[in-house]
Design a protein around this motif. Structure first.
Motif, PDB file in Angstrom:
ATOM      1  N   GLY A   1     -18.964  -8.843  -8.276  1.00 26.38           N
ATOM      2  CA  GLY A   1     -17.833  -9.757  -9.024  1.00 26.38           C
ATOM      3  C   GLY A   1     -16.614  -9.070  -9.045  1.00 26.38           C
ATOM      4  N   VAL A   2     -15.240  -9.485  -8.343  1.00 27.18           N
ATOM      5  CA  VAL A   2     -14.190  -8.370  -9.123  1.00 27.18           C
ATOM      6  C   VAL A   2     -13.363  -9.347  -9.759  1.00 27.18           C
ATOM      7  N   GLU A   3     -12.731  -9.011 -11.184  1.00 25.74           N
ATOM      8  CA  GLU A   3     -11.978  -9.222 -11.982  1.00 25.74           C
ATOM      9  C   GLU A   3     -11.197  -8.649 -11.902  1.00 25.74           C
ATOM     10  N   ARG A   4     -10.223  -7.786 -12.081  1.00 27.40           N
ATOM     11  CA  ARG A   4      -8.866  -7.372 -11.866  1.00 27.40           C
ATOM     12  C   ARG A   4      -9.205  -6.770 -11.084  1.00 27.40           C
ATOM     13  N   VAL A   5      -7.490  -6.981 -10.036  1.00 29.18           N
ATOM     14  CA  VAL A   5      -7.123  -6.557  -9.359  1.00 29.18           C
ATOM     15  C   VAL A   5      -5.330  -5.490  -9.217  1.00 29.18           C
ATOM     16  N   ARG A   6      -5.703  -4.462  -9.261  1.00 29.62           N
ATOM     17  CA  ARG A   6      -4.222  -3.419  -9.116  1.00 29.62           C
ATOM     18  C   ARG A   6      -3.999  -3.304  -7.435  1.00 29.62           C
ATOM     19  N   ALA A   7      -2.694  -3.449  -6.711  1.00 32.48           N
ATOM     20  CA  ALA A   7      -2.389  -3.498  -5.605  1.00 32.48           C
ATOM     21  C   ALA A   7      -0.828  -2.913  -5.162  1.00 32.48           C
ATOM     22  N   PHE A   8      -0.606  -2.066  -4.257  1.00 33.88           N
ATOM     23  CA  PHE A   8       0.523  -1.051  -4.549  1.00 33.88           C
ATOM     24  C   PHE A   8       0.405  -1.396  -3.156  1.00 33.88           C
TER      25      PHE A   8
ATOM     26  N   ILE B   1      13.242   4.081   0.960  1.00 30.61           N
ATOM     27  CA  ILE B   1      12.001   3.458   0.707  1.00 30.61           C
ATOM     28  C   ILE B   1      12.033   2.789  -0.724  1.00 30.61           C
ATOM     29  N   VAL B   2      12.336   0.929  -0.219  1.00 32.89           N
ATOM     30  CA  VAL B   2      13.080   0.283  -1.467  1.00 32.89           C
ATOM     31  C   VAL B   2      12.155  -0.699  -2.002  1.00 32.89           C
ATOM     32  N   LEU B   3      12.203  -0.620  -2.975  1.00 40.66           N
ATOM     33  CA  LEU B   3      11.321  -1.635  -4.144  1.00 40.66           C
ATOM     34  C   LEU B   3      11.813  -2.684  -2.784  1.00 40.66           C
ATOM     35  N   ASN B   4      10.172  -3.292  -3.055  1.00 38.94           N
ATOM     36  CA  ASN B   4      11.119  -4.706  -2.706  1.00 38.94           C
ATOM     37  C   ASN B   4       9.552  -5.934  -2.394  1.00 38.94           C
ATOM     38  N   PRO B   5      10.278  -6.625  -3.704  1.00 40.08           N
ATOM     39  CA  PRO B   5      10.966  -7.125  -4.766  1.00 40.08           C
ATOM     40  C   PRO B   5      11.352  -5.962  -5.207  1.00 40.08           C
TER      41      PRO B   5
ATOM     42  N   GLU C   1      -7.907 -18.460  -7.836  1.00 34.32           N
ATOM     43  CA  GLU C   1      -7.221 -18.950  -9.387  1.00 34.32           C
ATOM     44  C   GLU C   1      -7.792 -17.658 -10.405  1.00 34.32           C
ATOM     45  N   ASP C   2      -8.891 -17.087  -9.769  1.00 39.84           N
ATOM     46  CA  ASP C   2      -9.662 -16.509 -11.198  1.00 39.84           C
ATOM     47  C   ASP C   2      -9.470 -15.700 -11.391  1.00 39.84           C
ATOM     48  N   VAL C   3      -8.374 -15.215 -10.608  1.00 36.99           N
ATOM     49  CA  VAL C   3      -8.467 -13.169 -10.754  1.00 36.99           C
ATOM     50  C   VAL C   3      -7.160 -12.859 -11.661  1.00 36.99           C
ATOM     51  N   ASP C   4      -7.918 -12.102 -12.019  1.00 36.26           N
ATOM     52  CA  ASP C   4      -6.579 -10.635 -13.078  1.00 36.26           C
ATOM     53  C   ASP C   4      -5.386  -9.808 -11.567  1.00 36.26           C
ATOM     54  N   ILE C   5      -4.777 -10.018 -11.857  1.00 38.52           N
ATOM     55  CA  ILE C   5      -4.108  -9.399  -9.978  1.00 38.52           C
ATOM     56  C   ILE C   5      -2.287  -8.896 -10.788  1.00 38.52           C
ATOM     57  N   VAL C   6      -2.025  -7.853 -10.445  1.00 39.15           N
ATOM     58  CA  VAL C   6      -0.818  -7.303 -10.449  1.00 39.15           C
ATOM     59  C   VAL C   6      -0.386  -6.632  -9.131  1.00 39.15           C
ATOM     60  N   THR C   7       1.105  -6.597  -8.590  1.00 43.78           N
ATOM     61  CA  THR C   7       1.620  -6.091  -7.012  1.00 43.78           C
ATOM     62  C   THR C   7       2.411  -5.789  -7.105  1.00 43.78           C
ATOM     63  N   ILE C   8       2.658  -4.478  -6.756  1.00 44.12           N
ATOM     64  CA  ILE C   8       3.603  -3.926  -6.974  1.00 44.12           C
ATOM     65  C   ILE C   8       4.525  -3.519  -5.814  1.00 44.12           C
ATOM     66  N   ALA C   9       5.348  -3.854  -4.894  1.00 46.25           N
ATOM     67  CA  ALA C   9       5.603  -3.788  -3.387  1.00 46.25           C
ATOM     68  C   ALA C   9       6.386  -2.810  -3.117  1.00 46.25           C
ATOM     69  N   VAL C  10       6.544  -2.160  -2.075  1.00 42.85           N
ATOM     70  CA  VAL C  10       8.203  -0.753  -1.462  1.00 42.85           C
ATOM     71  C   VAL C  10       8.281  -1.544   0.070  1.00 42.85           C
ATOM     72  N   ALA C  11       8.958  -1.139   1.011  1.00 43.52           N
ATOM     73  CA  ALA C  11       9.496  -1.374   2.319  1.00 43.52           C
ATOM     74  C   ALA C  11       9.747   0.005   2.396  1.00 43.52           C
ATOM     75  N   ALA C  12       9.039   0.429   4.099  1.00 39.64           N
ATOM     76  CA  ALA C  12       9.255   1.227   4.089  1.00 39.64           C
ATOM     77  C   ALA C  12      10.266   1.732   6.137  1.00 39.64           C
ATOM     78  N   PRO C  13      10.129   2.716   6.033  1.00 37.23           N
ATOM     79  CA  PRO C  13      10.522   2.301   7.272  1.00 37.23           C
ATOM     80  C   PRO C  13       9.984   2.653   8.380  1.00 37.23           C
ATOM     81  N   VAL C  14       9.002   1.709   8.511  1.00 34.89           N
ATOM     82  CA  VAL C  14       7.908   1.784   9.627  1.00 34.89           C
ATOM     83  C   VAL C  14       7.454   0.164  10.091  1.00 34.89           C
ATOM     84  N   THR C  15       7.514  -0.070  11.407  1.00 35.59           N
ATOM     85  CA  THR C  15       7.467  -1.489  12.360  1.00 35.59           C
ATOM     86  C   THR C  15       5.973  -1.610  12.574  1.00 35.59           C
ATOM     87  N   LEU C  16       4.794  -0.598  12.415  1.00 32.34           N
ATOM     88  CA  LEU C  16       3.701  -0.467  13.159  1.00 32.34           C
ATOM     89  C   LEU C  16       1.992  -1.793  12.002  1.00 32.34           C
TER      90      LEU C  16
END
Ligand code: NAD
Length: 344
Positions: free
Chosen positions: A158-165, A184-188, A204-219
């Motif tokens: 069971g997965v209750e909570r996800v924090r993703a970077f 390295i750009v805050l994106n968003p 629907e039932d997962v508690d999730i928070v995500t944070i994202a940056v964009a980096a100089p890579v294309t792969l």
């Protein structure tokens, strides 16, 4: 009778989806639609794909000496399902046309969720797309997150909570105008990023928070995940669930896998078309489990991870295959790793 499929938008995703559809024994690729008479149009013709273009682009294509089969409207008259892989926002405009011609449509993750009846990730919610007229395959990052959560849940964890970077690739390899080049750009520049909300359109039932940056890579993208599980499990339990789950590639540093570049190189060496890795790459040595806490690092090949999902979406909407039978057929036809995987 084989399902008649058309692909509208022949770029990063569209050209891969067209190839994938043409490999399905139960589907026929009727044609692909493009707006510009460029090298990709010529490539499509060389593969034997029929080319359809907007009516007002016909003179540009004939001027460039590129053979066209007909207009997009004519393509729509000959298909059961269209897979729309146009840039974000165009799909919503095209939906009116699909309604007019009475065809079902699969949209991509650049569209807002309300473009379709359901947002889709095959492992997580295949059944919800059964019989639907409009389905949206979620974006590459959302597919990755939904797939990881689904793989654990399918293994009884069971997965209750996800924090993703999330470290996003700055551009696809062909996108010479995009960046960043040295940043390295805050994106968003916001928490949570839109990915969290998007995952909840599928799970629907997962508690999730995500944070994202964009980096100089294309792969590829890379995600650093911290999960809270519903109960304490062992690392072996987690590994077992991931190993048996289709579309998950466990990468061992014993074999020398310490970066996404190496995985793409492996795909190149084993002769995968375009070096694609549609499976979610899970770096085994960075999998850490303590009680009900899990930390993982996963790589996401943004250009190909959604390709098998598009194929499954077609079968689900048309109601022609059950979840596991479609996933297995798709994986086998695309040459994904199937050894040791449990389908159902
Ligand atoms: P792309 O720009 O590489 O390709 C889009 C293609 O559609 C181009 O060839 C363009 O000429 C064509 N096009 C534009 N307007 C059209 C129209 N009206 N009719 C027919 N063709 C038209 O874009 P992409 O990266 O393939 O993205 C497509 C969708 O897939 C977007 O929703 C995007 O968010 C999503 N997606 C992209 C990625 C990725 O990493 N590239 C990953 C997952 C999902």
């Amino acid at each position: 009778m084989a399902l008649r499929v058309g692909v509208v938008g022949y770029g990063t995703i569209g050209k891969r989806v067209a190839d994938a559809v043409s490999r399905q024994p139960d589907m026929v690729l009727v044609g692909v639609a493009k707006t510009s008479p460029d090298y990709l149009a010529l490539e499509a013709l060389e593969k034997g794909y029929k080319l359809f273009v907007p009516r007002d682009s016909l003179p540009r294509f004939s001027g460039a000496g590129i053979k066209v089969e007909g207009s997009i409207e004519e393509l729509l008259q000959s298909v059961d399902v269209v897979i729309d892989a146009t840039p974000a926002g165009i799909g919503k405009r095209n939906r009116r046309l699909y309604e007019e011609y009475g065809v079902r449509a699969v949209f991509q993750g650049g569209e807002e969720p309300d473009v379709a009846d359901v947002s889709f990730c095959a492992l997580a919610n295949y059944e919800r797309a059964m019989g639907k007229r409009f389905v949206r395959v979620v974006s590459c990052n959302t597919t990755a997150l939904a797939r990881f959560i689904a793989a654990l849940r399918l293994g009884g964890i069971g997965v209750e909570r996800v924090r993703a970077f999330i470290v996003r690739r700055g551009a696809d390899p062909h996108e010479f105008r995009r960046g960043p080049i040295n940043d390295i750009v805050l994106n968003p520049p916001a928490v949570p990023s839109h990915h969290a909300k998007d995952v909840r359109t599928v799970i629907e039932d997962v508690d999730i928070v995500t944070i994202a940056v964009a980096a100089p890579v294309t792969l590829a993208h890379i995600h650093f995940l911290h999960l809270e599980l519903s109960k304490a499990v062992s690392r072996a339990d987690v590994l077992r669930s991931l190993k048996r789950c289709p579309r998950i590639l466990l990468l061992s540093s014993v074999k020398g896998f310490n970066s996404v570049a190496q995985v793409i190189e492996w795909a190149r060496d084993v002769g995968r078309l375009r070096n694609d890795v549609p499976e979610l790459m899970v770096f085994e040595n960075c999998l850490w489990v303590s009680g009900n806490e899990l930390v993982a690092v996963v790589g996401v090949h943004q250009e190909s991870i959604v390709v098998p999902e598009n194929v499954d979406a077609v079968r689900a909407m048309m109601g022609v295959a059950s979840k596991w039978s479609s996933i297995r057929r798709t994986d086998e036809s695309l040459g994904l790793v199937v050894e040791g995987k449990v389908y159902g």
